[in-house]
Scaffold this motif. Sequence first.
Motif, PDB file in Angstrom:
ATOM      1  N   SER A 404       0.825  -1.225   0.000  1.00 31.91           N
ATOM      2  CA  SER A 404       0.000   0.000   0.000  1.00 31.91           C
ATOM      3  C   SER A 404       0.849   1.261   0.000  1.00 31.91           C
ATOM      4  O   SER A 404       0.315   2.367  -0.008  1.00 31.91           O
ATOM      5  N   ALA A 405       2.184   1.123  -0.007  1.00 31.55           N
ATOM      6  CA  ALA A 405       3.049   2.293   0.174  1.00 31.55           C
ATOM      7  C   ALA A 405       2.805   3.345  -0.901  1.00 31.55           C
ATOM      8  O   ALA A 405       2.676   4.545  -0.602  1.00 31.55           O
ATOM      9  N   GLU A 406       2.735   2.896  -2.160  1.00 31.20           N
ATOM     10  CA  GLU A 406       2.558   3.876  -3.247  1.00 31.20           C
ATOM     11  C   GLU A 406       1.242   4.618  -3.108  1.00 31.20           C
ATOM     12  O   GLU A 406       1.168   5.841  -3.282  1.00 31.20           O
ATOM     13  N   ARG A 407       0.236   3.879  -2.752  1.00 29.00           N
ATOM     14  CA  ARG A 407      -1.088   4.474  -2.565  1.00 29.00           C
ATOM     15  C   ARG A 407      -1.071   5.485  -1.399  1.00 29.00           C
ATOM     16  O   ARG A 407      -1.680   6.543  -1.470  1.00 29.00           O
ATOM     17  N   CYS A 408      -0.358   5.132  -0.348  1.00 26.68           N
ATOM     18  CA  CYS A 408      -0.264   6.024   0.816  1.00 26.68           C
ATOM     19  C   CYS A 408       0.469   7.314   0.463  1.00 26.68           C
ATOM     20  O   CYS A 408       0.065   8.406   0.868  1.00 26.68           O
ATOM     21  N   VAL A 409       1.581   7.179  -0.286  1.00 31.04           N
ATOM     22  CA  VAL A 409       2.340   8.370  -0.692  1.00 31.04           C
ATOM     23  C   VAL A 409       1.478   9.276  -1.551  1.00 31.04           C
ATOM     24  O   VAL A 409       1.479  10.505  -1.400  1.00 31.04           O
ATOM     25  N   SER A 410       0.722   8.669  -2.452  1.00 31.45           N
ATOM     26  CA  SER A 410      -0.178   9.446  -3.311  1.00 31.45           C
ATOM     27  C   SER A 410      -1.219  10.187  -2.475  1.00 31.45           C
ATOM     28  O   SER A 410      -1.517  11.368  -2.701  1.00 31.45           O
ATOM     29  N   THR A 411      -1.759   9.503  -1.466  1.00 26.90           N
ATOM     30  CA  THR A 411      -2.741  10.127  -0.565  1.00 26.90           C
ATOM     31  C   THR A 411      -2.112  11.298   0.194  1.00 26.90           C
ATOM     32  O   THR A 411      -2.716  12.364   0.337  1.00 26.90           O
ATOM     33  N   LEU A 412      -0.874  11.107   0.668  1.00 26.12           N
ATOM     34  CA  LEU A 412      -0.191  12.173   1.403  1.00 26.12           C
ATOM     35  C   LEU A 412       0.070  13.387   0.509  1.00 26.12           C
ATOM     36  O   LEU A 412      -0.061  14.531   0.950  1.00 26.12           O
ATOM     37  N   LEU A 413       0.417  13.128  -0.764  1.00 30.78           N
ATOM     38  CA  LEU A 413       0.650  14.249  -1.696  1.00 30.78           C
ATOM     39  C   LEU A 413      -0.639  15.032  -1.946  1.00 30.78           C
ATOM     40  O   LEU A 413      -0.637  16.264  -2.028  1.00 30.78           O
ATOM     41  N   ASP A 414      -1.750  14.303  -2.034  1.00 32.36           N
ATOM     42  CA  ASP A 414      -3.055  14.980  -2.183  1.00 32.36           C
ATOM     43  C   ASP A 414      -3.317  15.877  -0.983  1.00 32.36           C
ATOM     44  O   ASP A 414      -3.825  16.996  -1.123  1.00 32.36           O
ATOM     45  N   LEU A 415      -2.964  15.388   0.211  1.00 32.86           N
ATOM     46  CA  LEU A 415      -3.194  16.172   1.426  1.00 32.86           C
ATOM     47  C   LEU A 415      -2.277  17.396   1.469  1.00 32.86           C
ATOM     48  O   LEU A 415      -2.669  18.467   1.937  1.00 32.86           O
ATOM     49  N   ILE A 416      -1.030  17.238   0.973  1.00 35.54           N
ATOM     50  CA  ILE A 416      -0.103  18.383   0.940  1.00 35.54           C
ATOM     51  C   ILE A 416      -0.657  19.469   0.027  1.00 35.54           C
ATOM     52  O   ILE A 416      -0.507  20.675   0.298  1.00 35.54           O
ATOM     53  N   GLN A 417      -1.329  19.058  -1.057  1.00 35.86           N
ATOM     54  CA  GLN A 417      -1.888  20.047  -1.996  1.00 35.86           C
ATOM     55  C   GLN A 417      -3.017  20.881  -1.374  1.00 35.86           C
ATOM     56  O   GLN A 417      -3.354  21.944  -1.883  1.00 35.86           O
ATOM     57  N   THR A 418      -3.575  20.398  -0.257  1.00 41.13           N
ATOM     58  CA  THR A 418      -4.635  21.186   0.397  1.00 41.13           C
ATOM     59  C   THR A 418      -4.060  22.456   1.018  1.00 41.13           C
ATOM     60  O   THR A 418      -4.803  23.374   1.344  1.00 41.13           O
ATOM     61  N   LYS A 419      -2.723  22.474   1.224  1.00 43.18           N
ATOM     62  CA  LYS A 419      -2.012  23.630   1.805  1.00 43.18           C
ATOM     63  C   LYS A 419      -2.459  23.961   3.231  1.00 43.18           C
ATOM     64  O   LYS A 419      -2.196  25.058   3.720  1.00 43.18           O
ATOM     65  N   VAL A 420      -3.148  23.027   3.889  1.00 48.86           N
ATOM     66  CA  VAL A 420      -3.496  23.254   5.300  1.00 48.86           C
ATOM     67  C   VAL A 420      -2.213  23.029   6.107  1.00 48.86           C
ATOM     68  O   VAL A 420      -1.616  21.961   6.036  1.00 48.86           O
ATOM     69  N   ASN A 421      -1.812  24.055   6.851  1.00 49.27           N
ATOM     70  CA  ASN A 421      -0.480  24.078   7.445  1.00 49.27           C
ATOM     71  C   ASN A 421      -0.154  22.835   8.248  1.00 49.27           C
ATOM     72  O   ASN A 421       0.851  22.159   8.006  1.00 49.27           O
ATOM     73  N   TYR A 422      -1.009  22.500   9.223  1.00 53.54           N
ATOM     74  CA  TYR A 422      -0.664  21.377  10.108  1.00 53.54           C
ATOM     75  C   TYR A 422      -0.737  20.045   9.382  1.00 53.54           C
ATOM     76  O   TYR A 422      -0.041  19.096   9.735  1.00 53.54           O
ATOM     77  N   VAL A 423      -1.566  19.944   8.331  1.00 54.31           N
ATOM     78  CA  VAL A 423      -1.629  18.713   7.542  1.00 54.31           C
ATOM     79  C   VAL A 423      -0.325  18.539   6.767  1.00 54.31           C
ATOM     80  O   VAL A 423       0.270  17.451   6.739  1.00 54.31           O
TER      81      VAL A 423
END
Length: 995
Positions: A404-423
């Motif tokens: 699931s690592a690739e899927r998790c990294v992709s999910t984390l990148l999506d969250l980084i794009q939200t630009k919510v600071n603490y996320v």
Amino acid sequence: MQEWANQLCENRQFGSKMTDSKYFTTTKKGEIFELKAELNSDKKEKKKEAVKKVIASMTVGKDVSALFPDVVNCMQTDNLELKKLVYLYLMNYAKSQPDMAIMAVNTFVKDCEDPNPLIRALAVRTMGCIRVDKITEYLCEPLRKCLKDEDPYVRKTAAVCVAKLHDINAQLVEDQGFLDTLKDLISDSNPMVVANAVAALSEIAESHPNSNLLDLNPQTINKLLTALNECTEWGQIFILDCLANYTPRDDRESQSICERVTPRLSHANSAVVLSAVKVLMKFMEMLPKDLDYYGTLLKKLAPPLVTLLSAEPELQYVALRNINLIVQRRPEILKHEMKVFFVKYNDPIYVKLEKLDIMIRLASQANIAQVLAELKEYATEVDVDFVRKAVRAIGRCAIKVEQSAERCVSTLLDLIQTKVNYVVQEAIVVIKDIFRKYPNKYESVIATLCENLDSLDEPEARAAMIWIVGEYAERIDNADELLESFLEGFHDESTQVQLQLLTAIVKLFLKKPTETQELVQQVLSLATQDSDNPDLRDRGYIYWRLLSTDPVAAKEVVLAEKPLISEETDLIEPTLLEELICHIGTLASVYHKPPSAFVEGSRGVQHKRLPGSAGSGESVESPDAASAAGVSEAPPAVIPSQGDLLGDLLNLDLTPPTATGPTPPPSSGMQMGAMDLLGGGLDSLPPIPLRTDTPQSPQLPHQSPSPPDYSPTELGGDIGGSPAMGAGFGAPPAAVPASFSAPVSGGLDDLFDLGGGVGMPMGAYIPAKTLWLPAMKAKGLEISGTFARRSGVIQMEMTLTNKAMSVMTDFAIQFNRNSFGLAPAGPMQVLTPVSPNQSIEVALPLNTVGPVMKMEPLNNLQVAVKNNIDVFYFSCQYPISMLFVEDGKMERQVFLATWKDIPNDNESQFQIKDCHLNSDAASNKLQGSNIFTIAKRTVEGQDMLYQSMKLSNGIWVLAELRVQAGNPNYTVSLKCRAPEVSQCVFQSYEAVLKN
């Protein structure tokens, strides 16, 4: 109007008769006097009302002890309600009025023979609650009768009374044979009597761990299981807890008990369910895994645990904390129940966080898609703490389930794009861990991470980003610029960020040396010269030395291949987990700490372990069996953190390894056992550097000032001025150079021709014992002691005094690293338990091959002592004369050459005042402590003694002692290649000569 007011007044009076609130209203003046009169009234109702008023006053905190005799007189009544009230008053005031309480004894005796069983039970219950030594012996006979009463209600009350009486006067209970009667009650026909007898015996056994009160055998277990089906829920908990302490003989007996306990899993009371789960989890260890019943039992355990999660939030939390332990031990129980742990919108935050933790523990390839979808949803919630934990959980999934690592990294990148600071910050922290787990796989995302550099304001996130930049500097074109931007506010950063920045820039320099010379010079200067943090300064010096002496070695050290991080980094240490499984359903399972961490005194420090598994090939022997077979177990692979109770110190084997050959040189690790008793908290102190020459800067085109010389100066070295010896103190001393034996001519030659005979030495100086650890700081353990050198062996002589109320056993001792490598040469020999108010003498032999670290003062020793109650710490100072070895007498020519060779700057002069010995007596006294007189001469009425001594680490100290006849003040001059020891040597001179 007047008529309406009268009517209202009447209504109020009527209302007050309907409730008990009138007893709490203040009466007229002379309250005690009025109550006294009412208590002595002939009317029963008035008497009862008066007692109620007294109880009300007592409840709100008024002192009504003056009415004690009057209230006690009201005991002589048939009215059960009035009797209960009087007993309540008696329990409250008996301790403050012990002489008066004796008046009630006759009534107790009488009430214990009352035809009404309720009155008999009430009398025996109150007897147990009156904690007055004077009257306990009068209560033995009534209690004996009640223990054999025909009514089960009286017997069950009497059983609990025995436990209470034992707490007041244990010896009396044993002498009267009440414990045997309690054991007989386990065979009682009434299940509630059995349950209370078990509860009472368990309570007594807890306060006396070594007594074998609950002698559990198959016959007793059968009686308990029979009673289990019929007693109340509290009785069932007592019996189940007792069953959990039993170790079955084989897997058949284990299965039989499990079958009879399993119906308790469907009980309505959650405490009964958890107690049943505890018994089953323990006995499952004995069942072979290939047994059909084993699989059936796993399936039966899941539904009751799931049902607990439908209760109110507080109960859910307790259940979740217990499930967390169960899942770590046996994840297969709940592997198909993932959906139950999905978070609901109205769950309190403490329940959400706990569910999240369990979700990660249950994550597997089969359910990871479901889990990730759920976690991504959680990351958009409004609760900041929960969102942070959800983002971390995604990273943990990537590390745990590789597919699931690739899927998790992709999910984390999506969250980084939200630009919510603490996320973003949490995502960067977990991506760093993913890089560690899967190197050279997901580095393509670094560019996206670098875009968010400016928004990072939390130390952990900044440190993670700096690590990524340093680790992959060769792939980031502007890595030097990125790291330089952090360097601008270096002193404002947290230690975590400073350390990471220092390492990252050194990595960058080793990868791109030509472009980053000024940058590495700048960070090394900031770390070593401008910082007062010892960790940072030490790391800076190490890097500086590596870069300046051997860049190739620096590259091998700093850019070494890193080990992959483990899948589960937050698992509870296995031995602690075993103990917590044995405490399911208690506070220990909620805190995830053993009882000894939060229960004061002797109770709660009994360590429980799961029995050995029958299905696996492992055989779990008892400690006795292991020792008999001579099996030496390896230390545990997982070293727990200080938060895990110093790794369950009370079960560590603290015996030092037995040397079978020559003593090995000291290593940097601890010599005693697998762990440091001092908890690691002292390891951050700066160690003694290996060299004293000024480190050179890396060979860079633009040199900036080199860092200051190492301080403190190392204490190693021999008298010939050779380089530092290995790791300092513990290394063997170098031989005296041959050149010293050559004849030497000079101004001091003649002193050796004036022989001054040295008489027979006196005994070695031993300081008086001083208090090292007061009882108030060590839960009743008091330690006073001293150090002695006897026949060449250093001994730590201690007096251990038990000022607590409980017996002390299982003593062990360990030293922190110290200036001269002092360490116990063997275990601390306390062969018998130390009873309350008992003192014992202990002599602990020491050696000097332990790990070395310079202390302040030099002769300071930090000690940890463990017993069955806790681990305690103290510091003491040893006289340096204990380290003066027997072969410390120099040859005359060697002495002369050495005295000349040691720089004058290393000479220290001290005054010893009020000493009334002549030179011969002083010489004899000093020789008893291995301070040897080489020669003596007299100049103008002044005796001059030339002396030498050698420390256990090979350091030589030379001395000149001047004694003037009739002058009580001596002058001593000391010369040594390690001048730091001079002050301690002078203190030893003073102590030896004045005692």
